[in-house]
Enzyme design. Structure first.
Site, PDB file in Angstrom:
ATOM      1  N   HIS A  82       0.823  -1.220   0.000  1.00 57.08           N
ATOM      2  CA  HIS A  82       0.000   0.000   0.000  1.00 57.08           C
ATOM      3  C   HIS A  82       0.853   1.264   0.000  1.00 57.08           C
ATOM      4  O   HIS A  82       0.382   2.335  -0.378  1.00 57.08           O
ATOM      5  CB  HIS A  82      -0.994  -0.010   1.174  1.00 57.08           C
ATOM      6  CG  HIS A  82      -0.405   0.294   2.509  1.00 57.08           C
ATOM      7  ND1 HIS A  82      -0.003  -0.690   3.395  1.00 57.08           N
ATOM      8  CD2 HIS A  82      -0.168   1.478   3.147  1.00 57.08           C
ATOM      9  CE1 HIS A  82       0.443  -0.123   4.502  1.00 57.08           C
ATOM     10  NE2 HIS A  82       0.363   1.179   4.377  1.00 57.08           N
ATOM     11  N   ASP A 114       0.322  -7.538   1.317  1.00 55.27           N
ATOM     12  CA  ASP A 114       0.733  -6.155   1.601  1.00 55.27           C
ATOM     13  C   ASP A 114       2.250  -6.027   1.674  1.00 55.27           C
ATOM     14  O   ASP A 114       2.797  -5.380   2.567  1.00 55.27           O
ATOM     15  CB  ASP A 114       0.098  -5.637   2.890  1.00 55.27           C
ATOM     16  CG  ASP A 114       0.114  -4.104   2.944  1.00 55.27           C
ATOM     17  OD1 ASP A 114       0.337  -3.488   1.890  1.00 55.27           O
ATOM     18  OD2 ASP A 114      -0.075  -3.538   4.035  1.00 55.27           O
ATOM     19  N   SER A 193       4.600   2.371   8.104  1.00 54.53           N
ATOM     20  CA  SER A 193       4.300   1.262   7.198  1.00 54.53           C
ATOM     21  C   SER A 193       5.493   0.924   6.319  1.00 54.53           C
ATOM     22  O   SER A 193       6.079   1.802   5.682  1.00 54.53           O
ATOM     23  CB  SER A 193       3.104   1.620   6.310  1.00 54.53           C
ATOM     24  OG  SER A 193       1.921   1.713   7.064  1.00 54.53           O
TER      25      SER A 193
END
Length: 224
Positions: A82, A114, A193
């Site tokens: 992402h 992911d 992230s």
């Protein structure tokens, strides 16, 4: 009250001296090793932080910024799927802690996990981090998270492995329907992230991917 009896005063002084010596003897075997162990843990954590500082990067794609880290003999960059989602429109730029900037291309993109793997143009000015066996991760072990929360590069947080779990079908934590998640109370926020979650020894055990929050900030439930 002052006691002018020299014998009683001498006896009290002797008793006080014996008690002080005894207390020191009792404390020394327990406090000294504990203090030394704490100092050793701190030195190890500082050294791990320095390695993470070198090998963790910022992944920039237009207005989107996330984290990643260098690993493997090829010195590829691992991050979240992402994080690179805007890459088709804006391209990808990797910023190293040394100040060096490199363009990058996507080698692998797996939205279902992911995860993504990137290759930088030219040389990679950072050493790779070691990947640990994630099957050996256990609840209760100490972990460190590193990345760029809210764009603040070089941020280290500490916690433990809170749980090991699968996300129920239909959940899209971090943009991926993921299994074998490491739940941690190490603070993870937007911008973390793609950064590494590492053991106390500095080996990568997971990739920070998401938080579970009603406000958008970390409340002690993060996932890698």
């Amino acid at each position: 009250m002052y006691d002018d009896n020299p014998r009683r005063a001498a006896a009290r002084a002797a008793t006080l001296g014996v008690m002080t010596t005894l207390a020191a003897l009792l404390a020394a075997p327990t406090l000294a090793p504990a203090r030394a162990e704490a100092q050793q843990d701190e030195r190890r954590r500082i050294e791990v932080a320095r390695r993470l500082q070198e090998s963790t990067v910022s992944v920039v794609s237009g207005p989107s910024t996330g984290s990643g880290f260098v690993t493997g003999d090829e010195r590829w960059i691992v991050t979240n799927s992402h994080v690179i989602r805007p890459a088709r429109r804006y391209g990808l730029e990797i910023r190293f802690s040394s100040g060096t900037t490199r363009r990058a291309r996507v080698l692998l993109d797996s939205p279902d996990h992911d995860l993504a793997v990137l290759e930088v143009e030219g040389t990679t000015p950072a050493r790779p981090l070691t990947l640990a066996d994630s099957d050996q991760v256990v609840v209760g072990q100490a972990v460190l998270a590193f990345g760029s929360p809210f764009g603040l590069d070089g941020t280290l947080t500490q916690g433990i492995v809170s749980a090991l779990r699968d996300v129920p079908p239909g959940s899209r934590l971090g943009g991926g329907a993921v299994r074998r998640l490491i739940q941690t109370d190490a603070p993870i926020n937007p911008g973390n992230s793609g950064g590494p979650l590492v053991s106390a020894g500095g080996d990568v055990i997971g990739v920070n991917t998401a938080i579970l929050s009603r406000t958008g900030g970390s409340h002690g439930i993060g996932f890698a």
